[in-house]
Design a protein around this motif. Structure first.
Motif, PDB file in Angstrom:
ATOM      1  N   TYR A 222       0.834  -1.199   0.000  1.00 47.95           N
ATOM      2  CA  TYR A 222       0.000   0.000   0.000  1.00 47.95           C
ATOM      3  C   TYR A 222       0.873   1.255   0.000  1.00 47.95           C
ATOM      4  N   LYS A 223       1.943   1.241   0.789  1.00 47.24           N
ATOM      5  CA  LYS A 223       2.829   2.398   0.890  1.00 47.24           C
ATOM      6  C   LYS A 223       3.556   2.664  -0.427  1.00 47.24           C
ATOM      7  N   GLN A 224       3.856   1.615  -1.160  1.00 42.30           N
ATOM      8  CA  GLN A 224       4.573   1.769  -2.423  1.00 42.30           C
ATOM      9  C   GLN A 224       3.682   2.287  -3.541  1.00 42.30           C
ATOM     10  N   VAL A 225       2.407   1.891  -3.546  1.00 45.71           N
ATOM     11  CA  VAL A 225       1.557   2.178  -4.710  1.00 45.71           C
ATOM     12  C   VAL A 225       0.557   3.309  -4.488  1.00 45.71           C
ATOM     13  N   SER A 226       0.375   3.781  -3.257  1.00 43.88           N
ATOM     14  CA  SER A 226      -0.673   4.772  -2.995  1.00 43.88           C
ATOM     15  C   SER A 226      -0.229   5.764  -1.946  1.00 43.88           C
ATOM     16  N   ASN A 227      -1.082   6.759  -1.701  1.00 38.55           N
ATOM     17  CA  ASN A 227      -0.817   7.767  -0.677  1.00 38.55           C
ATOM     18  C   ASN A 227      -1.664   7.576   0.571  1.00 38.55           C
ATOM     19  N   MET A 228      -2.792   6.881   0.452  1.00 36.19           N
ATOM     20  CA  MET A 228      -3.636   6.596   1.612  1.00 36.19           C
ATOM     21  C   MET A 228      -4.508   5.400   1.287  1.00 36.19           C
TER      22      MET A 228
END
Length: 420
Positions: A222-228
């Protein structure tokens, strides 16, 4: 960096569901610009089914006709968003919101419209068609608008590239993509494709993933592909949902950091559920709202207002204009719970976080019990502190190694500790 601090804004879902229209969006943007922008609130987000001409309540219209261009991309319904006529899309609305000093966001569903697949319409940038890239076995369980896109198919990336190029031309600053967060690992490759396309579209856009609950074991993805990303399913004004958030916050708080934020979901405050009659004000007590705002801010969750802002009362405004609270949200690190225990039948919870200035700290005391009580918390280290109540702004004297305060049922106290 995109989303260096947790995004703060308004989303139309809680109060209007799929039925929001341009007049309402503009009115709420005007309100935010006049009353809230100075405190850091900046995003105005149009939620689900803005392409659906007949949306009129919180309920979806199954298998309904959506507004779509010749390249299989959904466009705003002109009867609900009049400025979008003549192929302008959301560009005029985004331009208006930008003129107020705010940022504009939209909700989208993962995938490609089912009607595009059934009609086998074209995709910009490729000779492949909607039917050729669709993953028809991949469908949302609660909305009938879309099929998934198969990343293994030629033309799939071109479709997502064309989507985000269109949104960039409109001036979109925030994308909330649904039916993609808790669906991992089944839709992981599609999520990665979305992330790659949005990063190559030529415009900075916050990428928000829904719905929750997100999977803790995939936090790094999630941290790699998005902001929240949502750590809960839809959050509403029920104490049991707020109570359950303490456990989620404890698990996810270590993953909050610049550019990537676990999302506790929207703030169901003020006037919500506009199509359900006059009794639509939040069911949270004032103390429960303070607990929610305190927990969200200490763990550094994005803050998205859910209520109709033009109908806010004085109390609602007071919890949205507390500058010191947003100092906690934007300029602290290493938030963590100190304890969670039951004392004399009341469940007590304490959290601690450090200010980036290296001189100040914050301690939050929560009463999850059913009667008012006194809570005492030993500080992680001893020093001479001056103590200020963040909510009342009162000077509470000094402390060395412990904080003690009376806390109302379902309520919270938040103190700033500054080295004397």
């Amino acid at each position: 960096m995109i989303a260096k601090t947790p995004p703060m804004g308004w989303n139309s879902w809680d109060c209007y569901g799929p039925a929001v229209n341009e007049e309402t969006v503009r009115a709420n943007a005007d309100f935010m610009a006049k009353h809230l922008k100075q405190y850091g609130w900046e995003y105005i987000v149009v939620d689900i089914q803005w392409s659906q001409p007949t949306a009129d309540t919180h309920e979806y219209h199954p298998f309904t006709e959506l507004c779509m261009d010749e390249y299989s991309r959904l466009i705003p319904a002109e009867n609900r968003f009049p400025s979008s006529k003549d192929g302008k899309g959301f560009a005029p609305l985004a331009e208006y919101i930008h003129s107020l000093g705010l940022k504009f966001g939209i909700h989208i569903m993962r995938g490609i419209p089912r009607q595009a697949v059934h009609r086998n319409t074209a995709i910009m940038g490729t000779d492949k068609t909607a039917r050729e890239i669709a993953k028809t076995s991949s469908i949302c369980q609660w909305n009938t608008d879309m099929y998934g896109v198969d990343p293994e198919k030629e033309g799939a990336r071109a479709y997502y590239d064309s989507l985000f190029e269109l949104y960039a031309s409109w001036g979109v600053d925030f994308i909330k993509i649904d039916d993609i967060c808790r669906e991992l690992p089944h839709e992981e490759s599609e999520l990665c494709m979305v992330s790659e396309s949005i990063r190559s579209c030529g415009r900075d856009m916050v990428l928000s993933l829904s719905p929750g609950p997100a999977q803790l074991e995939r936090a790094e993805l999630y941290k790699q592909v998005s902001n929240m990303w949502r750590i809960t399913d839809d959050f509403w004004d029920k104490w049991e949902l707020l109570y359950n958030m303490f456990e989620r916050a404890e698990k996810w708080c270590i993953h909050s950091g610049a550019g990537h934020w676990p999302d506790c979901d929207m703030l169901p405050i003020g006037a919500i559920l506009q199509d359900y009659g006059p009794d639509n004000y939040t069911k949270f007590t004032e103390d429960e709202q303070i607990t929610m705002m305190t927990l969200w801010s200490v763990m550094r969750s994005p803050l998205m207002i859910g209520g109709e802002m033009t109908k806010f009362d004085d109390f609602t405004m007071s919890i949205l204009t507390n500058g010191e609270l947003f100092e906690v949200l934007n300029n602290t690190h290493s938030a963590h719970p100190l304890f969670r225990k039951t004392v004399d039948g009341n469940e007590q919870i304490a959290w601690f976080t450090s200010h980036n200035d290296g001189k100040s700290y914050y301690i939050a005391l929560f009463n999850a019990g059913e009667t008012d009580c006194e809570i005492s918390a030993e500080l992680p280290f001893a020093a001479d502190f001056t103590v200020t109540d963040v909510w009342t702004k009162e000077n509470c004297g000094t402390a060395t190694d412990k904080i003690t305060a009376k806390v109302k049922t379902h309520g919270a106290r938040l103190f700033k500790l500054t080295r004397a």
